[in-house]
Write a protein that holds these residues in place. Structure first.
Motif, short mmCIF file in Angstrom:
data_model
loop_
_atom_site.label_atom_id
_atom_site.label_comp_id
_atom_site.label_asym_id
_atom_site.label_seq_id
_atom_site.Cartn_x
_atom_site.Cartn_y
_atom_site.Cartn_z
N UNK A 24 12.28 0.63 38.59
CA UNK A 24 12.31 0.01 37.27
C UNK A 24 13.45 -1.00 37.21
N UNK A 25 14.45 -0.73 38.04
CA UNK A 25 15.68 -1.50 37.99
C UNK A 25 15.95 -2.06 39.38
N UNK A 26 16.45 -3.28 39.43
CA UNK A 26 16.87 -3.83 40.72
C UNK A 26 18.34 -4.19 40.63
N UNK A 27 19.11 -3.65 41.58
CA UNK A 27 20.54 -3.93 41.61
C UNK A 27 20.80 -4.97 42.70
N UNK A 28 21.51 -6.01 42.37
CA UNK A 28 21.82 -7.03 43.37
C UNK A 28 23.32 -7.25 43.47
N UNK A 29 23.88 -6.93 44.63
CA UNK A 29 25.32 -7.07 44.83
C UNK A 29 25.60 -8.41 45.52
N UNK A 30 25.80 -9.45 44.76
CA UNK A 30 25.95 -10.80 45.30
C UNK A 30 24.88 -11.07 46.36
N UNK A 31 23.63 -10.94 45.96
CA UNK A 31 22.56 -10.93 46.98
C UNK A 31 22.35 -12.27 47.66
N UNK A 32 22.95 -13.33 47.18
CA UNK A 32 22.75 -14.61 47.85
C UNK A 32 24.00 -15.09 48.56
N UNK A 33 25.04 -14.26 48.60
CA UNK A 33 26.32 -14.78 49.09
C UNK A 33 26.30 -15.11 50.57
N UNK A 34 25.37 -14.49 51.33
CA UNK A 34 25.32 -14.79 52.77
C UNK A 34 24.27 -15.84 53.10
N UNK A 35 23.58 -16.35 52.07
CA UNK A 35 22.42 -17.20 52.34
C UNK A 35 22.73 -18.68 52.20
N UNK A 36 21.90 -19.48 52.88
CA UNK A 36 22.01 -20.92 52.75
C UNK A 36 21.42 -21.34 51.39
N UNK A 37 21.69 -22.59 50.96
CA UNK A 37 21.24 -23.01 49.62
C UNK A 37 19.73 -22.87 49.39
N UNK A 38 18.93 -23.20 50.41
CA UNK A 38 17.47 -23.12 50.21
C UNK A 38 17.03 -21.68 50.03
N UNK A 39 17.53 -20.79 50.88
CA UNK A 39 17.19 -19.37 50.75
C UNK A 39 17.68 -18.82 49.42
N UNK A 40 18.85 -19.25 49.02
CA UNK A 40 19.41 -18.82 47.73
C UNK A 40 18.45 -19.19 46.60
N UNK A 41 17.97 -20.43 46.68
CA UNK A 41 17.08 -20.89 45.63
C UNK A 41 15.80 -20.05 45.58
N UNK A 42 15.28 -19.71 46.74
CA UNK A 42 14.04 -18.92 46.76
C UNK A 42 14.27 -17.54 46.16
N UNK A 43 15.42 -16.93 46.50
CA UNK A 43 15.73 -15.62 45.93
C UNK A 43 15.87 -15.74 44.41
N UNK A 44 16.56 -16.79 43.96
CA UNK A 44 16.75 -16.96 42.51
C UNK A 44 15.41 -17.14 41.80
N UNK A 45 14.52 -17.92 42.43
CA UNK A 45 13.19 -18.09 41.84
C UNK A 45 12.47 -16.76 41.70
N UNK A 46 12.63 -15.93 42.77
CA UNK A 46 12.00 -14.61 42.74
C UNK A 46 12.55 -13.76 41.59
#
Lengths: 300, 290
Positions: B206-228
């Motif tokens: 029901x809940x998703x916890x994200x601990x700086x989930x994009x901090x290791x990613x490149x900008x494009x991957x970050x964007x895809x995660x954010x879109x998700x």
């Protein structure tokens, strides 16, 4: 020389010094191997090496030196030690690394280290006093065998206890190397502790577990005094684990320096040492190969 | 929802009544201390939470109700305790040595720090995305199927459907459909993080916890995660820790600002970010402290 030059010089030469020290010890290992080979030359020049290894006839007075009984004895005892020691060590290490509360851990670890500090001769005496009667009077009759108690199984049990601290220490290091985040990932999916151990910890540690096992194997192969005291030292091919065996290190320790008046005996013992050397070398090479394979599979 | 910005900390606010709740009547607290204006009780609330790690007081009297659905972001300077707070929510924190947790975290009204609570059931309700992806040491397929298998789904057909569904949900299907049996470690780090998200979704949390989930990613991957995240926020309650203020601005519906282990201010994103009440929040948002 200016201060700057001295710093530069120290930096360059410290690296060189360390390199040469390192090479020196590698050189010693090579030297031992070559030395054994040369010293055993009188025997392998006269008899074929294949015959020496695969013949079970050991009659020094007739010039017959067949090593098969010794080699198979060594391998059997070592194999038993790992079969008995590995599961216990594995489970203990999992407990200490994943389940034990801090206080229990801080009591257990020094005890295990203590175990590794006990001299082999003490293990030997302990084996003679407790494991020999256990095997001879309890285990062997239960399996319908007749045994003096001085047997391959006794050696295996004593060796298993001896390699236990070494195995645990390496396994703990191996488990420590598994990132906490990986275990967290499994737990956060609702897996319980055991599922996480089984699917994540052990799987991820597989290469390390194999490496640890083979290291323990080499240690067990080379162990001498404790094995010598409990194995019975009869040079025949063992037909069961309740039979007496005569491992290679025991052969060398018992006879070197004593029976050197017999022609070629000296060379035969050197050959025994060389065979041991090669067996342990093969063990290590094998572990390296397995590790490389597993690492290439990219699961690490 | 007519949410209002609230100040919590040493000062008395509406949550003071929640603060009086102890673990014994945890169920009552779940509904009574609801987020102001919320129509249903929150899945997740925190009451009087104190965390000590190795003698240091890391979290001080945390009281918060996480709104259901939408994205709640924990922001604050590094070392403020935002990751610690996140990890107390699914009891991963107290696995570490020297951690003492006092107070209550209520998941659907049940205090997960109660001794009788089955931790695995609680954790199943919460997916976790960590700072860098941790694919399990198995194939891509098995990574997704791992959770469902553990929870009793054995039929191959059903597992295949689940794997495909969640790989599609994270837009990974087209990229990996031909190599499902290959090791997950061979994927790019951005793909790995999406795989970890898919893996978490597959146990139907029901809940998703994200601990700086994009901090290791490149900008494009970050964007895809954010879109998700933005696609998922209608169905799930997302809680993110981020140290990137712009990311918090892009994604958040609710913002929680922590400083030195205390919640300084929390409320709807635009209130906290555009019209912060507290001086510390103002300074942080303007970039004077970071």
């Amino acid at each position: 020389m200016s201060y700057k030059q001295i710093r530069l010089w120290k930096d360059r030469w410290s690296a060189n010094l360390f390199l040469w020290l390192c090479l020196f010890f590698i050189f010693i290992v090579v030297l031992i191997g070559v030395g054994l080979l040369i010293k055993s030359a009188p025997i392998w020049k006269e008899q074929s090496i294949v015959h020496l290894i695969f013949s079970k006839e050991w009659k020094p007075f007739q010039g017959k030196f067949g090593f098969l009984a010794y080699i198979s004895g060594s391998l059997l005892v070592t194999f038993l030690a790992v079969i008995i020691g590995l599961p216990i060590s594995l489970m203990s290490a999992v407990y200490i690394s994943e389940y034990a509360p801090g206080r229990v851990r801080s009591i257990l670890l020094p005890l295990i280290d203590l175990l590794s500090g006990i001299p082999p001769i003490v293990y030997g005496v302990w084996g003679v006093l407790t494991i020999v009667p256990l095997v001879g009077q309890v285990l062997a009759p239960r399996f319908g065998a007749v045994s003096s108690g001085y047997s391959a199984l006794t050696g295996g049990i004593v060796l298993a206890v001896m390699i236990f601290p070494l195995l645990i220490r390496i396994l703990l290091d191996v488990f420590e190397a598994v990132p906490a985040g990986l275990k967290d990932a499994s737990l956060s999916l609702g897996a319980n502790q055991w599922e996480t151990v089984k699917h994540v910890l052990l799987k991820r540690s597989a290469p390390g577990i194999i490496a640890a096992t083979i290291l323990a194997l080499s240690r067990a192969l080379g162990e001498t005094i404790a094995v010598l005291m409990v194995c019975g030292n009869i040079a025949v091919l063992p037909r069961s684990i309740f039979d007496s065996v005569y491992p290679l290190p025991a052969l060398i320790a018992n006879n070197y320096g004593d029976m050197l008046s017999i022609p070629q005996y000296d060379a035969a013992l050197m050959l025994a040492a060389f065979i041991l050397f090669v067996l342990i070398f093969l063990c290590n090479a094998l572990s390296r190969m397995v590790l490389n394979r597993l690492e290439r599979r990219d699961y690490a | 929802m007519s949410q209002q910005s609230s100040t919590i900390g040493s000062e008395v606010t509406w949550s003071a009544e929640g603060a009086a709740v102890n673990t014994a009547d945890a169920n009552a607290a779940g509904s009574a201390g609801a987020y102001p204006g919320a129509s249903e009780p929150p899945h997740l609330s925190v009451r009087n939470l104190h965390v000590h790690v190795g003698g240091n007081h890391i979290l001080k009297n945390i009281n918060i109700d996480i709104p259901n659905k939408g994205i709640t972001s924990f922001i604050g300077p590094s070392g403020c305790g935002k990751t610690t707070l996140l990890k107390t929510l699914n009891r991963l924190l107290d696995r570490q040595k020297g951690v003492v947790v006092k107070g209550a975290v209520l998941v659907d009204g049940v205090n997960i720090y109660d001794k009788e609570v089955e931790v695995t059931d609680m954790r199943k309700k919460m997916g976790l995305l960590s700072q860098r992806p941790f694919p399990l040491p198995m194939s891509i397929f098995d990574n997704i199927a791992y959770g469902p298998r553990i929870h009793g789904i054995k039929k191959k057909k059903q597992l295949e459907e689940i794997v495909e569904y969640y790989l599609r949900a994270t837009h990974l299907w087209e990229e990996v459909k031909d190599r499902l049996n290959q090791s997950a470690a061979a994927l790019s780090i951005g793909q790995q993080q999406r795989l970890c998200l898919a893996r978490g979704l597959a146990v139907e949390p029901e809940i998703i916890l994200g601990d700086e989930p994009t901090s290791a990613l490149d900008p494009v991957s970050t964007q895809r995660i954010e879109e998700l995240f933005l696609q998922l926020k209608d169905k799930y309650t997302l809680i993110l820790v981020t140290h990137i203020l712009r990311q918090a601005r892009r994604l958040s519906d609710t913002i929680v600002f922590l400083y030195m282990g205390e919640i300084i201010e929390y409320g709807p994103a635009e209130d906290v970010l555009l019209h912060p009440r507290e001086k510390l929040t103002q300074e942080y948002v303007k970039g004077f402290i970071s």
